[in-house]
Design an enzyme around this catalytic site. Sequence first.
Site, PDB file in Angstrom:
ATOM      1  N   LYS A  58     -41.407 -19.573   9.448  1.00  0.00           N
ATOM      2  CA  LYS A  58     -40.299 -18.667   9.665  1.00  0.00           C
ATOM      3  C   LYS A  58     -40.688 -17.698  10.700  1.00  0.00           C
ATOM      4  O   LYS A  58     -41.274 -18.343  12.042  1.00  0.00           O
ATOM      5  CB  LYS A  58     -39.928 -18.241   8.476  1.00  0.00           C
ATOM      6  CG  LYS A  58     -39.788 -19.189   7.441  1.00  0.00           C
ATOM      7  CD  LYS A  58     -38.819 -18.546   6.133  1.00  0.00           C
ATOM      8  CE  LYS A  58     -38.880 -19.649   4.947  1.00  0.00           C
ATOM      9  NZ  LYS A  58     -37.808 -19.438   4.290  1.00  0.00           N
ATOM     10  N   GLU A  75     -31.520 -21.902   6.845  1.00  0.00           N
ATOM     11  CA  GLU A  75     -31.505 -20.689   7.616  1.00  0.00           C
ATOM     12  C   GLU A  75     -30.789 -20.881   8.911  1.00  0.00           C
ATOM     13  O   GLU A  75     -29.939 -19.721   9.243  1.00  0.00           O
ATOM     14  CB  GLU A  75     -32.876 -19.857   7.502  1.00  0.00           C
ATOM     15  CG  GLU A  75     -33.214 -19.423   6.135  1.00  0.00           C
ATOM     16  CD  GLU A  75     -34.768 -19.175   5.876  1.00  0.00           C
ATOM     17  OE1 GLU A  75     -35.634 -19.284   7.065  1.00  0.00           O
ATOM     18  OE2 GLU A  75     -34.977 -19.238   4.633  1.00  0.00           O
ATOM     19  N   SER A 112     -39.619 -22.810  -2.938  1.00  0.00           N
ATOM     20  CA  SER A 112     -40.566 -22.246  -3.593  1.00  0.00           C
ATOM     21  C   SER A 112     -41.805 -23.057  -4.009  1.00  0.00           C
ATOM     22  O   SER A 112     -42.013 -22.826  -5.240  1.00  0.00           O
ATOM     23  CB  SER A 112     -39.988 -21.303  -4.713  1.00  0.00           C
ATOM     24  OG  SER A 112     -38.965 -20.700  -4.225  1.00  0.00           O
ATOM     25  N   HIS A 150     -32.659 -26.652   9.228  1.00  0.00           N
ATOM     26  CA  HIS A 150     -33.050 -25.591   8.192  1.00  0.00           C
ATOM     27  C   HIS A 150     -31.808 -24.951   7.742  1.00  0.00           C
ATOM     28  O   HIS A 150     -31.122 -24.471   8.470  1.00  0.00           O
ATOM     29  CB  HIS A 150     -34.156 -24.896   8.618  1.00  0.00           C
ATOM     30  CG  HIS A 150     -34.890 -24.162   7.450  1.00  0.00           C
ATOM     31  ND1 HIS A 150     -34.528 -22.898   6.816  1.00  0.00           N
ATOM     32  CD2 HIS A 150     -35.960 -24.366   6.913  1.00  0.00           C
ATOM     33  CE1 HIS A 150     -35.017 -22.599   5.743  1.00  0.00           C
ATOM     34  NE2 HIS A 150     -36.142 -23.492   5.950  1.00  0.00           N
ATOM     35  N   ASN A 191     -43.868 -23.918   7.088  1.00  0.00           N
ATOM     36  CA  ASN A 191     -42.787 -23.111   7.818  1.00  0.00           C
ATOM     37  C   ASN A 191     -42.903 -21.650   7.907  1.00  0.00           C
ATOM     38  O   ASN A 191     -42.794 -21.196   6.781  1.00  0.00           O
ATOM     39  CB  ASN A 191     -41.542 -23.742   7.283  1.00  0.00           C
ATOM     40  CG  ASN A 191     -40.409 -23.000   8.155  1.00  0.00           C
ATOM     41  OD1 ASN A 191     -40.488 -22.209   9.062  1.00  0.00           O
ATOM     42  ND2 ASN A 191     -39.089 -22.830   7.587  1.00  0.00           N
ATOM     43  N   GLY A 239     -37.129 -19.554  -0.778  1.00  0.00           N
ATOM     44  CA  GLY A 239     -37.304 -17.893  -0.536  1.00  0.00           C
ATOM     45  C   GLY A 239     -37.289 -17.253  -1.809  1.00  0.00           C
ATOM     46  O   GLY A 239     -37.039 -15.960  -1.805  1.00  0.00           O
ATOM     47  N   GLU A 259     -34.021 -29.513   0.340  1.00  0.00           N
ATOM     48  CA  GLU A 259     -34.280 -28.028   0.391  1.00  0.00           C
ATOM     49  C   GLU A 259     -33.166 -27.259  -0.290  1.00  0.00           C
ATOM     50  O   GLU A 259     -32.346 -26.970   0.247  1.00  0.00           O
ATOM     51  CB  GLU A 259     -34.651 -27.517   1.625  1.00  0.00           C
ATOM     52  CG  GLU A 259     -36.011 -27.954   2.212  1.00  0.00           C
ATOM     53  CD  GLU A 259     -36.467 -26.901   3.151  1.00  0.00           C
ATOM     54  OE1 GLU A 259     -37.742 -26.199   2.708  1.00  0.00           O
ATOM     55  OE2 GLU A 259     -35.949 -26.426   4.121  1.00  0.00           O
TER      56      GLU A 259
END
Length: 269
Positions: free
Chosen positions: A12, A107, A220, A105, A10, A181, A175
């Site tokens: 991003k 985010e 991560s 996701h 990904n 991150g 996740e």
Amino acid sequence: MIRPTIIAGNWKHNPKRSAGESLWRGVIGGVEDRRNHSDVDRQQLEVLIFPPLPWLGWIAGCAEEAAAVGWGAQCVSECTTGAFTGEVGAELVRDFGAQWCLVGHSERRTLFGVDDNSVARRVRQALDHELKPVLCIGETLEQRESGETRQIVSEQLEKGLSLCEEGEFPVVAYEPVWAIGTGVTATVEQVAEVHGFLRNRLCELQGEGAQATPILYGGSVKAENAADLLGLDDVDGALVGGASLEAESFLGIVDAGFACRSGRKPETF
Ligand code: PEP
């Protein structure tokens, strides 16, 4: 039940033009090279790239290279094509050759207000337009610390799949938000526990056919920890953010996928 292993990058909201072209070429070259030296085929191990939208058009123009990996959008709209300025939906993305999309996701959920009902509608849009959705779910640190992990991921799973019809099995990515991150990876025990739980929930919700659904771990993942995570029974791949932005680090994770599929023990990798 042998499920495919999926290693997904990904990107991003990265990278810019020149860095992206060399990243793409490095990844494609590395994946092709590994396939040429392995009898693990694409049914067994798939590599996916989720770049930002401008890159999708560019990748569509690299037809031959693009065939070495699967690729898709990081998000698709709830809307069909039409007067929806700024939106990009599944039909358009599919029309340009993408095969996959991420949905939900964390985010998108936390920064852009995408809730479970919206996630379900986006999963539906993807399926209606022959895009394969990867449904992303995961708890926050606060939710984990208050013992709510199972309840949260179960709700996200159930609602995210609520508009699926019989026989439709989106890929799932677990996740934990606190591991995305941050450089903090969930321990193998934590990952094994949640993935085992999700496998059972999937079968309760969708029947035994869900045994074939890959469940990816994200948070991560790096070349250094990938083998341990991919060695777990219910972990069928990785969704990788930061480490997918350099060909070498991403290919290190792809290598762990190949090693797992060719039966080598993670520790010999
Ligand atoms: C992600 O963006 O889905 C992700 C898991 O990011 P990172 O690997 O950087 O934690």
